[in-house]
Design a protein around this motif. Structure first.
Motif, PDB file in Angstrom:
ATOM      1  N   GLU A 274      -2.752  -2.649   5.832  1.00  0.00           N
ATOM      2  CA  GLU A 274      -3.509  -3.436   4.846  1.00  0.00           C
ATOM      3  C   GLU A 274      -3.687  -2.634   3.568  1.00  0.00           C
ATOM      4  OE1 GLU A 274      -7.815  -5.780   4.431  1.00  0.00           O
ATOM      5  OE2 GLU A 274      -7.565  -4.172   5.914  1.00  0.00           O
ATOM      6  N   ALA A 275      -3.564  -3.292   2.421  1.00  0.00           N
ATOM      7  CA  ALA A 275      -3.882  -2.708   1.125  1.00  0.00           C
ATOM      8  C   ALA A 275      -4.847  -3.633   0.404  1.00  0.00           C
ATOM      9  CB  ALA A 275      -2.619  -2.500   0.290  1.00  0.00           C
TER      10      ALA A 275
ATOM     11  N   ARG B  78      -3.823  -3.356  -5.487  1.00  0.00           N
ATOM     12  CA  ARG B  78      -3.134  -3.476  -4.200  1.00  0.00           C
ATOM     13  C   ARG B  78      -1.672  -3.893  -4.365  1.00  0.00           C
ATOM     14  NH1 ARG B  78      -6.708  -7.497  -5.038  1.00  0.00           N
ATOM     15  NH2 ARG B  78      -6.071  -9.694  -4.819  1.00  0.00           N
ATOM     16  N   ARG B  79      -1.383  -4.688  -5.385  1.00  0.00           N
ATOM     17  CA  ARG B  79       0.012  -5.091  -5.593  1.00  0.00           C
ATOM     18  C   ARG B  79       0.842  -3.924  -6.111  1.00  0.00           C
ATOM     19  NH1 ARG B  79      -3.272  -9.354  -7.170  1.00  0.00           N
ATOM     20  NH2 ARG B  79      -3.062 -11.218  -5.833  1.00  0.00           N
TER      21      ARG B  79
ATOM     22  N   ALA C  71       1.835  -2.136  -3.087  1.00  0.00           N
ATOM     23  CA  ALA C  71       2.914  -2.845  -2.398  1.00  0.00           C
ATOM     24  C   ALA C  71       4.265  -2.603  -3.061  1.00  0.00           C
ATOM     25  CB  ALA C  71       2.612  -4.339  -2.346  1.00  0.00           C
ATOM     26  N   THR C  72       4.318  -2.619  -4.382  1.00  0.00           N
ATOM     27  CA  THR C  72       5.596  -2.400  -5.057  1.00  0.00           C
ATOM     28  C   THR C  72       6.027  -0.943  -4.938  1.00  0.00           C
ATOM     29  OG1 THR C  72       4.402  -2.200  -7.177  1.00  0.00           O
ATOM     30  CG2 THR C  72       5.379  -4.338  -6.655  1.00  0.00           C
TER      31      THR C  72
ATOM     32  N   LEU D 292       5.392   0.886  -2.288  1.00  0.00           N
ATOM     33  CA  LEU D 292       5.918   0.902  -0.927  1.00  0.00           C
ATOM     34  C   LEU D 292       7.332   0.318  -0.885  1.00  0.00           C
ATOM     35  CD1 LEU D 292       5.608   1.173   2.168  1.00  0.00           C
ATOM     36  CD2 LEU D 292       4.413  -1.021   2.151  1.00  0.00           C
TER      37      LEU D 292
ATOM     38  N   TRP E  11       8.133 -11.461   0.234  1.00  0.00           N
ATOM     39  CA  TRP E  11       6.773 -11.504  -0.324  1.00  0.00           C
ATOM     40  C   TRP E  11       6.247 -12.925  -0.124  1.00  0.00           C
ATOM     41  CZ3 TRP E  11       4.491  -7.429  -3.480  1.00  0.00           C
ATOM     42  CH2 TRP E  11       3.229  -7.758  -3.981  1.00  0.00           C
TER      43      TRP E  11
ATOM     44  N   ILE F 123       5.590  -8.582   3.169  1.00  0.00           N
ATOM     45  CA  ILE F 123       4.299  -8.443   2.494  1.00  0.00           C
ATOM     46  C   ILE F 123       3.633  -9.802   2.425  1.00  0.00           C
ATOM     47  CG2 ILE F 123       3.147  -7.791   0.346  1.00  0.00           C
ATOM     48  CD1 ILE F 123       5.561  -5.930  -0.191  1.00  0.00           C
TER      49      ILE F 123
ATOM     50  N   ASP G 151       0.554 -11.610   0.639  1.00  0.00           N
ATOM     51  CA  ASP G 151      -0.477 -11.561  -0.406  1.00  0.00           C
ATOM     52  C   ASP G 151      -1.487 -12.654  -0.071  1.00  0.00           C
ATOM     53  OD1 ASP G 151      -1.925 -11.157  -2.683  1.00  0.00           O
ATOM     54  OD2 ASP G 151      -0.232 -11.304  -4.061  1.00  0.00           O
TER      55      ASP G 151
ATOM     56  N   LEU H 240       2.763  -5.558   5.630  1.00  0.00           N
ATOM     57  CA  LEU H 240       1.681  -5.146   4.746  1.00  0.00           C
ATOM     58  C   LEU H 240       0.893  -6.373   4.318  1.00  0.00           C
ATOM     59  CD1 LEU H 240       0.292  -2.847   3.120  1.00  0.00           C
ATOM     60  CD2 LEU H 240       1.811  -3.466   1.211  1.00  0.00           C
TER      61      LEU H 240
ATOM     62  N   LEU I 144      -1.974  -7.812   1.876  1.00  0.00           N
ATOM     63  CA  LEU I 144      -2.745  -7.572   0.657  1.00  0.00           C
ATOM     64  C   LEU I 144      -3.969  -8.471   0.689  1.00  0.00           C
ATOM     65  CD1 LEU I 144       0.131  -7.471  -2.001  1.00  0.00           C
ATOM     66  CD2 LEU I 144      -0.736  -5.644  -0.531  1.00  0.00           C
TER      67      LEU I 144
END
Length: 206
Positions: A32-33, A38-39, A42-43, A45, A55, A107, A109, A139, A141
């Motif tokens: 979790e981010a 947080r985005r 993710a990018t 990562l 996504w 991911i 979101d 992941l 978000l």
């Protein structure tokens, strides 16, 4: 039951994705981010992985990723975007994508933190996906301070830019058998990843 326990043992010894010498995210698990950046996490990562990135985000959310903002971290052309129109379809898409084993990084979101049951289902789906090849990484978000139950790790990221550098404050808030840690993360040039320096408080405590 015995087969399930064997699966769990195999999962615990699964490979990890190294974002930095100090940060490794275990594959075949869901992380979790949270936080306002947080985005960006993710990018970052995604930039450390190979292959396509899926996504998944709600169709009704007004804010979507801007390719120009992604460029410093990762090639936007690697991304496949899915926008479910129903809330219940978001978690379903995540689970099925992890189970397929076809995409290394998935991911989600999300508009809010999911409860324990769907997170457990995603962990199991990621383990099943790993039997088809390299284990995927999930992941989530989540807005605010997050709070998804049962995630492998939780990260909080917030921008702390200066005129001289692009900088963030990155905190590992939750991890199994690891303490919370805060770093100052700095990007010196595009696609170069982030340089991390632990905060003075953490250095004193270690």
């Amino acid at each position: 039951m015995s087969a399930h326990l064997l699966d769990r043992k195999a999962k615990r010894t699964a490979a990890g994705l190294a974002l930095h010498p100090q940060i490794t995210l275990q594959l075949g698990r869901v992380h979790e981010a949270c936080g306002p950046a947080r985005r960006s996490f993710a990018t970052w990562l995604a930039g450390q992985t190979q292959g396509p990135v899926l996504w998944i985000s709600p169709a009704w959310e007004p804010g979507q990723l801007n390719p120009d903002g992604m460029m410093p971290f990762v090639d936007p052309g690697r991304f496949i975007f899915v926008h479910p129109t129903r809330a219940e379809d978001i978690l379903w898409c995540l689970e099925e994508a992890l189970r397929s084993g076809a995409i290394p990084l998935i991911i989600g979101d999300l508009p809010g933190a999911p409860s324990l049951t769907p997170v457990r289902r995603m962990h199991l789906a990621a383990e099943q996906g790993g039997t088809l090849g390299r284990a995927p990484l999930g992941l989530l978000l989540t807005p605010g301070d997050g709070g998804a139950q049962g995630v492998e790790t939780r990260w909080h990221m917030a921008a702390n830019h200066t005129q001289e550098a692009r900088r963030w404050t990155l905190t590992r808030r939750r991890a199994r058998a690891l303490p919370p840690v805060t770093w100052q993360a700095t990007q010196t040039k595009p696609r170069a990843g982030l340089n991390l320096q632990r905060t003075a408080t953490d250095e004193v405590s270690t």
